[in-house]
Enzyme design. Structure first.
Site, short mmCIF file in Angstrom:
data_model
loop_
_atom_site.label_atom_id
_atom_site.label_comp_id
_atom_site.label_asym_id
_atom_site.label_seq_id
_atom_site.Cartn_x
_atom_site.Cartn_y
_atom_site.Cartn_z
CG HIS A 1 74.33 15.13 -16.51
ND1 HIS A 1 75.34 14.11 -16.20
CD2 HIS A 1 73.84 15.10 -17.74
CE1 HIS A 1 75.24 13.12 -17.20
NE2 HIS A 1 74.43 13.95 -18.19
CD GLU B 1 59.31 29.50 -36.48
OE1 GLU B 1 59.26 28.67 -36.15
OE2 GLU B 1 58.86 30.13 -37.63
CG LEU B 2 56.91 26.11 -28.83
CD1 LEU B 2 56.24 26.93 -28.29
CD2 LEU B 2 56.38 24.87 -29.04
#
Ligand code: GLN
Ligand code: ZN
Length: 770
Positions: free
Chosen positions: A698, A17-18
């Protein structure tokens, strides 16, 4: 009376949920207030869950919107000047700017939290660093918990660990020198917590498990003396260590000016005696007996015996706890409805682990008989696990028995292999290649999802993946690379892909563990003897090879990475599990060779992270880890070329072990550190071939040919150009095709320019790969 407590609860939520709330906020879909409300709801739920599990002291302050170290940076006001914070409070905007960067400023550095797969934000220190209380979040959370009737035990990262894990951004600056200026702020924080009615603070000093220099150890005594000076009002302090033993410092720790210590008895059971001996009568000793780093049910009877022994010797001052924060464990086993019931019964996630803590607390306080039923159930589950035919594979066992030293050795030394490989492949000097994956496009993910849901069948999926392979091969031809890859379109994850095809592994639906920020990983669970029923990659690679004259590298995940990125068995040494994985991969390597694949890469990006926290344990690890790799890679002929790949630079101190792996070629991340790695080659002559990454995958930024050439030039100064390969830092799956094509074209140009300069030939003779 023995109290039970928890060191920290997973903050991400059983259903992440976070994560959802954070990402919705970052997208601009929900505002800050909504994010805070959802976080508060989650905290409240987690506190209730822990209370219902029977935990006496519940952690508050273990929540973070991104990371616990960054929380400390906010609380202590140690915001790097480049974020322009001035003297204000650190609100969420600034907090996320530090965590994730802004258009104007890159994010702060992130690195691994000890030997976990959790990453923290590295504090930055220089002569201008000043501390002050700059965030109210912790105090608000304490008030929030109290309002709910929770007895909070506040969790803070201790001053020593906070400074130790940070980095100096100014040459010559010594961050330990900041101890005297940070301590007054810690005192203020503790005073405010006392005023809020907090009785206990758990002050985490895990840096004590590392090989600490003497001046840091002296800093420890000074720090806690200062926090206890007369006149300071503070809650009681429980100094927590975890992930390894601190037995070597037992004497010092027992004398420390704190009211209790927590030690990890899962990772370091032997340290108990050093603490029981002469433990001060006014301190509690918290024993971390439930493993916070793995997913198995505990041996409650055995743990209870240990606890009772400690309780007798400490006259009742024992607390019971998990070994470390449960941040590193999935949340709740009850959500796993699809696991085989038999295997489920062997497992415990965070919620179940807290129940175990609570049962043990009851056993300790009320006697063994009070928990007889629970002990019997745990014993029964362990017995069933031990005896289950699922975990025992006689074929695997027999092969392990038969292993000889020759199985971990190539037939000939490198010099001979090299000549045969040169004959076979006739690659140019400075051969160009990539690390394995190409962009995982939305189409690839859609096809995979559709296949998993059964919306498309085998053939349709096969064709979708084959068309990706054709695309990847075509692009590589155009770019002009020398050694090709098939692109890994069929793999969602480099461990899961293989785990799903091996006996001994199970997968969870919701076994998420936070990796960094909102990112989570779902490590598979390795429960039994590993066995490879059939080839896992051969058809894909064979197909790719059929499309080109250039050699296509077979692409596998190595045994140590399979081990490190899974939850593994606790009923045998990790080295034994690694060896089983190695045998399965060896079979695949041999099958690839038989299918005519001449170059095979066995990725070991996690090899470095497997290093133990204490240097004295390094050689044992390196010995079995290198052996496992060699078992996986030594089943082939001399003219089959074995590559390996590793990420994360910091290899200089283990270069001899890496050389010992005997890969013919290693490709390795270096560009982000501007080839810092190469310093190591000043002292250590790496004997085989090596491809130091020439560009950072990256970042979306595409470097110029000149930059790559410059990095290659630097490499040439310490490595013989005849040993050098030219490749990016890592796989390209997170990039898009236009970026990849431009970057690789420039990379190939750089290799050609350097060849021209060195006067070597540009094209091999194009011998057939097979
Ligand atoms: N072959 C893998 C890839 O290219 C390697 C990934 C990694 O090093 N983490 O994606
Ligand atoms: Zn990599």
């Amino acid at each position: 009376m023995a109290l039970t407590h928890n060191l920290g609860f997973p903050r991400i939520g059983a259903r992440r949920e976070l994560k959802q709330a954070l990402e919705a906020h970052w997208r601009g879909d929900i505002d800050e207030q909504e994010l805070k409300d959802r976080a508060a709801t989650l905290r409240q739920r987690h506190w209730s869950v822990q209370r219902e599990a029977g935990i006496d002291l519940i952690p508050v302050g273990d929540f973070a919107f991104y990371d616990q170290m960054l929380n400390m940076t906010a609380l202590l006001g140690a915001v790097p000047a480049r974020y322009g914070a001035g003297g204000e409070e650190v609100g969420l905007g600034l907090y996320f700017a530090m965590a994730r960067g802004t258009a104007a400023q890159p994010a702060m550095e992130m690195t691994k939290w000890f030997d976990t797969n959790y990453h923290y934000i590295v504090p930055e220190f220089d002569a201008n660093t000043r501390f002050r209380i700059a965030s109210q979040q912790l105090f608000e959370e304490v008030a929030e918990a109290r309002a709910l009737g929770i007895v909070p035990k506040v969790v803070l990262i201790g001053p020593l660990t906070y400074l130790y894990l940070g980095k100096e951004t100014e040459p010559g600056f010594d961050r330990l020198g900041l101890l005297d200026s940070v301590l007054p702020v810690y005192r203020d924080i503790l005073a405010r917590l006392a005023a809020l009615g907090v009785e206990w603070v758990q002050i985490d000093e895990p840096c004590l498990v590392l090989d600490l220099e003497d001046d840091w150890l002296e800093g420890l005594e000074r720090a806690y003396a200062v926090l206890s000076e007369t006149g300071s009002v503070r809650p009681k302090l429980l100094l927590a260590t975890y992930f390894e033993g601190v037995g070597a410092h037992a004497g010092r720790l027992k004398e420390l000016a704190v009211e209790g210590l927590h030690i990890d008895l899962c990772r370091a059971p032997d340290q108990l005696d050093a603490f029981l001996e002469g433990y001060p009568a006014d301190k509690v000793l918290s024993l971390g007996v439930i493993d916070g780093r793995n997913v198995w049910r505990a041996d409650l009877s055995q743990v209870l015996a240990t606890l009772v022994r400690a309780q007798v010797s400490l006259a009742g001052r024992v607390w019971v706890a998990p070994s470390c924060s449960l941040l590193h464990c999935p949340v709740d086993l009850d959500l796993e409805t699809r696991l085989e019931p038999e295997i489920r019964d062997w497992l415990a996630f965070s919620v179940q682990k807290l129940r175990e803590v609570s049962i043990l607390g009851r056993g300790l306080n009320q006697g063994e008989d009070a928990i007889r039923a629970e002990l019997d159930a745990a014993d029964g589950a362990r017995r069933e696990r031990r005896e289950s035919p699922r975990i025992h594979n006689p074929a695997t066992q027999a092969r392990l028995q038969r292993l000889t030293p020759d199985d971990a050795r190539r037939a000939s030394p490198f010099a001979i292999r090299r000549e045969k490989q040169q004959q076979r492949f006739r690659l140019p000097d400075l051969p160009t290649t990539t690390i394995g994956s190409f962009p995982q496009t939305p189409e690839i993910r859609q096809a995979r999802a559709a296949f998993r849901k059964g919306e498309i069948g085998n053939l349709e999926y096969l064709e979708a993946m084959r068309s990706e392979i054709r695309l990847a091969i075509g692009k590589q031809e155009e770019i002009g690379l020398d050694v090709f890859v098939h692109g890994e379109a069929e793999r969602n994850d480099m461990v899961e892909y293989f785990g799903e095809q091996l006996y001994g592994y199970v997968f969870t639906e919701n076994g998420w563990v936070q990796s960094y920020g909102s990112r989570c990983v779902k490590p598979p669970i390795l429960y039994g003897d590993v066995y490879r029923p059939e080839p896992m990659t051969v058809e894909w690679i064979r197909y790719a090879q059929s499309l080109t004259e250039k050699p296509v590298k077979g692409m596998l995940t190595g045994p140590i990475t399979m081990l490190m990125w899974s939850f593994v068995r606790d009923d045998q040494p990790r080295s034994a599990t690694a060896l089983q994985l190695a045998l399965a991969i060896r079979d695949e390597v041999v099958d690839l060779e038989r299918a005519g694949i001449g170059i095979i890469q066995i990725d070991e990006p996690a090899f470095r992270e497997g290093l133990p926290l204490k240097r004295t344990d390094w050689s044992t690890y390196l010995e079995w880890a290198v052996r496992a790799f060699r078992v996986s890679s030594s089943g082939v002929r001399d003219d089959t070329q074995i590559h390996t790949h590793m990420c994360y630079s910091e290899f200089n101190d283990i270069l001899p072990a890496i050389a010992d792996m005997e890969a013919d070629v290693i490709t390795i991340e270096t560009s982000r550190s501007r080839m810092e790695l190469l310093d190591g080659f000043g002292q250590f002559k790496y004997p085989n071939e090596i491809g130091p990454g020439v560009y950072d995958i990256h970042s979306p930024r595409i470097p110029e040919t000149g930059e790559m050439l410059e990095l290659l030039d630097r490499a040439c100064q310490v490595i013989d150009p005849r040993q050098l390969w030219v490749n990016p830092d890592c796989g390209l799956k997170t990039r898009n095709w236009p970026e990849v094509v431009t970057a690789l074209e420039r990379m190939v140009d750089a290799a050609r320019a350097l060849r021209a300069r060195l006067g070597t030939s540009d094209s091999g003779t194009g011998a057939s790969p097979a």
